[in-house]
Design a protein around this motif. Structure first.
Motif, PDB file in Angstrom:
ATOM      1  N   GLU A 202      -9.353   7.026  29.098  1.00  0.00           N
ATOM      2  CA  GLU A 202      -8.001   6.453  29.046  1.00  0.00           C
ATOM      3  C   GLU A 202      -6.944   7.490  29.417  1.00  0.00           C
ATOM      4  O   GLU A 202      -5.918   7.142  30.014  1.00  0.00           O
ATOM      5  CB  GLU A 202      -7.732   5.859  27.668  1.00  0.00           C
ATOM      6  CG  GLU A 202      -8.572   4.629  27.382  1.00  0.00           C
ATOM      7  CD  GLU A 202      -7.907   3.655  26.428  1.00  0.00           C
ATOM      8  OE1 GLU A 202      -7.517   2.550  26.882  1.00  0.00           O
ATOM      9  OE2 GLU A 202      -7.781   3.999  25.237  1.00  0.00           O
ATOM     10  N   ALA A 203      -7.177   8.756  29.081  1.00  0.00           N
ATOM     11  CA  ALA A 203      -6.231   9.795  29.504  1.00  0.00           C
ATOM     12  C   ALA A 203      -6.212   9.901  31.026  1.00  0.00           C
ATOM     13  O   ALA A 203      -5.153  10.080  31.639  1.00  0.00           O
ATOM     14  CB  ALA A 203      -6.601  11.137  28.884  1.00  0.00           C
ATOM     15  N   SER A 206      -4.195   7.012  32.336  1.00  0.00           N
ATOM     16  CA  SER A 206      -2.930   6.751  31.648  1.00  0.00           C
ATOM     17  C   SER A 206      -1.795   6.597  32.663  1.00  0.00           C
ATOM     18  O   SER A 206      -1.639   7.419  33.574  1.00  0.00           O
ATOM     19  CB  SER A 206      -2.625   7.895  30.679  1.00  0.00           C
ATOM     20  OG  SER A 206      -1.591   7.555  29.798  1.00  0.00           O
ATOM     21  N   LYS A 207      -1.000   5.573  32.485  1.00  0.00           N
ATOM     22  CA  LYS A 207      -0.035   5.170  33.514  1.00  0.00           C
ATOM     23  C   LYS A 207       1.186   6.059  33.600  1.00  0.00           C
ATOM     24  O   LYS A 207       1.715   6.302  34.691  1.00  0.00           O
ATOM     25  CB  LYS A 207       0.389   3.719  33.240  1.00  0.00           C
ATOM     26  CG  LYS A 207       1.312   3.123  34.290  1.00  0.00           C
ATOM     27  CD  LYS A 207       1.585   1.665  33.956  1.00  0.00           C
ATOM     28  CE  LYS A 207       2.488   1.019  34.987  1.00  0.00           C
ATOM     29  NZ  LYS A 207       2.735  -0.421  34.663  1.00  0.00           N
ATOM     30  N   LYS A 210      -0.017  10.846  32.793  1.00  0.00           N
ATOM     31  CA  LYS A 210      -1.182  11.472  33.432  1.00  0.00           C
ATOM     32  C   LYS A 210      -0.718  12.658  34.267  1.00  0.00           C
ATOM     33  O   LYS A 210       0.266  12.572  35.001  1.00  0.00           O
ATOM     34  CB  LYS A 210      -1.852  10.419  34.312  1.00  0.00           C
ATOM     35  CG  LYS A 210      -2.951  10.895  35.253  1.00  0.00           C
ATOM     36  CD  LYS A 210      -3.433   9.699  36.062  1.00  0.00           C
ATOM     37  CE  LYS A 210      -4.310  10.103  37.241  1.00  0.00           C
ATOM     38  NZ  LYS A 210      -5.628  10.601  36.814  1.00  0.00           N
ATOM     39  N   PHE A 256      -5.757  13.365  25.889  1.00  0.00           N
ATOM     40  CA  PHE A 256      -5.000  12.167  25.517  1.00  0.00           C
ATOM     41  C   PHE A 256      -3.774  12.498  24.677  1.00  0.00           C
ATOM     42  O   PHE A 256      -2.866  11.671  24.555  1.00  0.00           O
ATOM     43  CB  PHE A 256      -5.905  11.122  24.858  1.00  0.00           C
ATOM     44  CG  PHE A 256      -6.036  11.167  23.363  1.00  0.00           C
ATOM     45  CD1 PHE A 256      -5.084  10.573  22.551  1.00  0.00           C
ATOM     46  CD2 PHE A 256      -7.134  11.758  22.759  1.00  0.00           C
ATOM     47  CE1 PHE A 256      -5.219  10.578  21.159  1.00  0.00           C
ATOM     48  CE2 PHE A 256      -7.289  11.762  21.385  1.00  0.00           C
ATOM     49  CZ  PHE A 256      -6.311  11.178  20.584  1.00  0.00           C
ATOM     50  N   ALA A 259      -1.613  12.687  27.778  1.00  0.00           N
ATOM     51  CA  ALA A 259      -1.655  11.505  28.644  1.00  0.00           C
ATOM     52  C   ALA A 259      -2.239  10.387  27.779  1.00  0.00           C
ATOM     53  O   ALA A 259      -3.451  10.185  27.740  1.00  0.00           O
ATOM     54  CB  ALA A 259      -2.521  11.767  29.872  1.00  0.00           C
ATOM     55  N   VAL A 261      -3.599   7.298  25.272  1.00  0.00           N
ATOM     56  CA  VAL A 261      -4.577   6.224  25.414  1.00  0.00           C
ATOM     57  C   VAL A 261      -3.871   4.880  25.530  1.00  0.00           C
ATOM     58  O   VAL A 261      -2.658   4.773  25.355  1.00  0.00           O
ATOM     59  CB  VAL A 261      -5.564   6.224  24.232  1.00  0.00           C
ATOM     60  CG1 VAL A 261      -6.451   7.462  24.284  1.00  0.00           C
ATOM     61  CG2 VAL A 261      -4.834   6.135  22.894  1.00  0.00           C
ATOM     62  N   ALA A 262      -4.680   3.831  25.792  1.00  0.00           N
ATOM     63  CA  ALA A 262      -4.077   2.569  26.201  1.00  0.00           C
ATOM     64  C   ALA A 262      -4.793   1.353  25.610  1.00  0.00           C
ATOM     65  O   ALA A 262      -4.991   1.265  24.404  1.00  0.00           O
ATOM     66  CB  ALA A 262      -4.039   2.524  27.734  1.00  0.00           C
ATOM     67  N   ASN A 368       0.813   2.418  28.404  1.00  0.00           N
ATOM     68  CA  ASN A 368       0.074   3.427  29.150  1.00  0.00           C
ATOM     69  C   ASN A 368      -1.059   2.850  29.987  1.00  0.00           C
ATOM     70  O   ASN A 368      -1.677   3.564  30.779  1.00  0.00           O
ATOM     71  CB  ASN A 368      -0.537   4.453  28.174  1.00  0.00           C
ATOM     72  CG  ASN A 368       0.504   5.087  27.271  1.00  0.00           C
ATOM     73  OD1 ASN A 368       1.503   5.595  27.731  1.00  0.00           O
ATOM     74  ND2 ASN A 368       0.260   5.041  25.967  1.00  0.00           N
ATOM     75  N   ASN A 369      -1.345   1.566  29.804  1.00  0.00           N
ATOM     76  CA  ASN A 369      -2.488   0.974  30.492  1.00  0.00           C
ATOM     77  C   ASN A 369      -2.208   0.819  31.982  1.00  0.00           C
ATOM     78  O   ASN A 369      -1.097   0.446  32.378  1.00  0.00           O
ATOM     79  CB  ASN A 369      -2.821  -0.396  29.883  1.00  0.00           C
ATOM     80  CG  ASN A 369      -4.261  -0.784  30.115  1.00  0.00           C
ATOM     81  OD1 ASN A 369      -5.172  -0.048  29.719  1.00  0.00           O
ATOM     82  ND2 ASN A 369      -4.486  -1.913  30.758  1.00  0.00           N
TER      83      ASN A 369
END
Length: 386
Positions: A202-203, A206-207, A210, A256, A259, A261-262, A368-369
Motif C-alpha cells: 500500500e505504501a 499510495s496516491k 508516495k 507506510f 506514504a 496505507v489505503a 491514499n488509495n
C-alpha cells in the motif's frame, strides 16, 4: 521529482539479544523511573524477565503495565497514562505487538508533566502537539512496524477505531531482537508477516505521498518478507529468518509512515471493530480482492512489484504481471493455513452493508488509495471475499 518529507525513528538497533541489554539504551536518557507497557501474554511467556532484570540490575526502578488488549480501548490507554503519571515515569518502553507499542506512544505523550491535551483532542492527523517522554519500542512480532510509525490506533466505541497521527509519536529508539519472536505460533507468524507485506504494497501505491525513499523501503521490505516468510512458518526457531522478517516489517513501517496505507486497511478495520478479527488476518482476508479492484488504476505499480513474488522477469504486459502478483499472494495465503473467507471468521452476511458503511468512515486512509472507493465498491469487495 516532487519534493517530499521523510520522518522516522531516530535510532534502530538490529541485533539478536539486544533486548537483554536495554540498560545501554536507557542510559543515554539518564532515566531512573521506567514504565513498561505490554500485554498479559508477553508477561506470561516470560519474555520481559531478562530485560527487566537487566534494567533493575543497573539501578532503574521499573513499573510494569501488562493490561494492554488487542485493539486497545480508550480506557486501557487512560489507565496506563494514570499509572505512569503516578510513578512520575521518566521513560516509556513499549514491549510487544502493535497494540502495546501504540499504547506506549500515547503514554509517552499524555504522561508528560507538561501535557495539557486530552485524548479526544488528539484524534486525527496533526492534532497531537507538544513534548513527550523518551520512548523505546521493542517489537515481539514482525508485522505492525509500529516501532517506526507516528500513528496510534485506539478503539473509540463498540465497533469503531480512530487514529492519532503526529510526528510527536515517532519513538526515539527501536530494538529489533529476533530472539523475542521465536515463540510465535505459526498462524500469528503468518498473519503478522502478511500484514507487513500489506504495509509495503500500500505504501508503494499510495496516491498522495508516495516518494522515492518509501518506494525503495517498500521494495526491500517485500524482498525480505517474501524470501523468509515460508521459512519462519515452517521453522519458528530459524533466527536468521526471524531477524529478516523483523527488519522487513520495520522497513515496511518506515515506508507506510511516510506514504500512508489505503483501502486494504480501511476495509480491514471494521472486521476488527465488529468481529474482533486480528488486524493482520483482517488485512489478509480482503487483500486479494482489493488488489484486483485497484488493478484498473495501479496495474503498472503492481507489475513493478510482481517479480519479488513470482521470481520471474517482467513480461510485456502490466496486466499479466499484476495478475501474477495477486496469484502469488493467493498461493501464499493458502500455504499459510489462515482463513480465506469472511464466513470462516464468523462474519455474518447480513452485516456486510454495515461493514461497508463503516469502512467509508476511514477517509484518512481511503484518500491514499490509487482508485476511488465508494460504499458500493466496499460492499462488493466484502461480498467477493465472503
Amino acid at each position: 521529482m516532487p519534493g517530499f518529507v521523510f520522518n522516522t525513528t531516530r535510532q534502530l538497533i538490529v541485533e539478536q539479544g539486544a533486548a537483554e541489554r536495554l540498560h545501554e539504551v536507557v542510559g543515554k536518557f539518564s532515566a531512573e523511573r521506567i514504565f513498561v507497557v505490554t500485554d498479559p501474554g508477553i508477561a506470561e511467556l516470560g519474555l520481559l524477565g531478562p530485560a527487566i532484570d537487566n534494567l533493575e540490575k543497573y539501578g532503574a526502578m521499573v513499573e510494569l503495565f501488562d493490561g494492554v488488549v488487542a485493539d486497545p480501548p480508550e480506557a486501557v490507554v487512560l489507565e496506563a497514562v494514570e499509572r505512569a503519571r503516578r510513578m512520575r515515569a521518566q521513560l516509556i518502553i513499549g514491549f510487544g505487538g502493535g497494540s502495546s507499542m501504540d499504547v506506549a506512544k500515547l503514554v509517552a505523550c499524555f504522561a508528560h508533566l507538561q501535557c495539557r491535551q486530552s485524548l479526544q483532542e488528539a484524534y486525527g492527523v496533526g492534532n497531537l502537539e507538544g513534548e513527550r517522554l523518551p520512548l523505546i519500542q521493542v517489537p515481539t512480532t514482525a508485522g505492525t512496524g509500529s516501532e517506526v510509525t507516528p500513528i496510534s490506533i485506539v478503539t473509540t466505541g463498540e465497533t469503531t477505531k480512530s487514529g492519532i497521527v503526529s510526528p510527536v509519536l515517532l519513538p526515539d529508539v527501536a530494538v529489533l531482537d529476533a530472539t523475542l519472536t521465536v515463540g510465535l505460533p505459526r498462524h500469528v507468524t503468518a498473519a503478522t508477516g502478511i500484514d507487513a507485506m500489506v504495509h509495503a504494497i500500500e505504501a508503494y501505491t499510495s496516491k498522495i505521498r508516495k516518494n522515492p525513499m518509501s518506494d525503495t523501503l517498500a521494495r526491500e521490505a517485500l524482498r525480505l518478507l517474501v524470501t523468509h516468510i515460508d521459512r519462519v512458518m515452517q521453522d519458528g526457531r530459524d533466527l536468521e529468518a526471524r531477524q529478516a522478517m523483523l527488519l522487513g516489517s520495520c522497513l515496511a513501517g518506515q515506508a507506510f509512515a511516510n506514504a500512508p496505507v489505503a483501502a486494504v486497511h480501511a476495509l480491514a478495520y471494521p472486521l476488527g471493530g465488529h468481529y474482533h478479527v486480528p488486524h493482520g488476518l483482517s488485512n489478509a482476508l480482503v487483500l486479494p480482492a482489493v488488489l484486483r479492484f485497484n488493478a484498473a488504476a495501479a496495474a503498472d505499480l503492481y507489475a513493478e512489484l510482481a517479480p519479488i513474488f513470482t521470481h520471474e522477469a517482467r513480461s510485456r504486459s502490466d496486466v499479466d504481471d499484476c495478475e501474477g502478483l495477486i496469484a502469488s499472494i493467493e498461493a501464499l495465503l493458502k500455504r499459510s493455513g489462515l482463513p480465506l473467507r469472511l464466513r470462516d471468521v464468523g462474519v455474518l452476511e447480513s452485516s456486510l452493508d454495515e461493514l461497508a458503511a463503516d469502512a467509508m468512515q476511514q477517509q484518512r486512509l481511503l484518500v491514499n488509495n490509487p482508485r476511488e472507493v465508494t460504499e458500493r465498491d466496499a460492499l462488493e469487495i466484502y461480498r467477493t471475499v465472503y
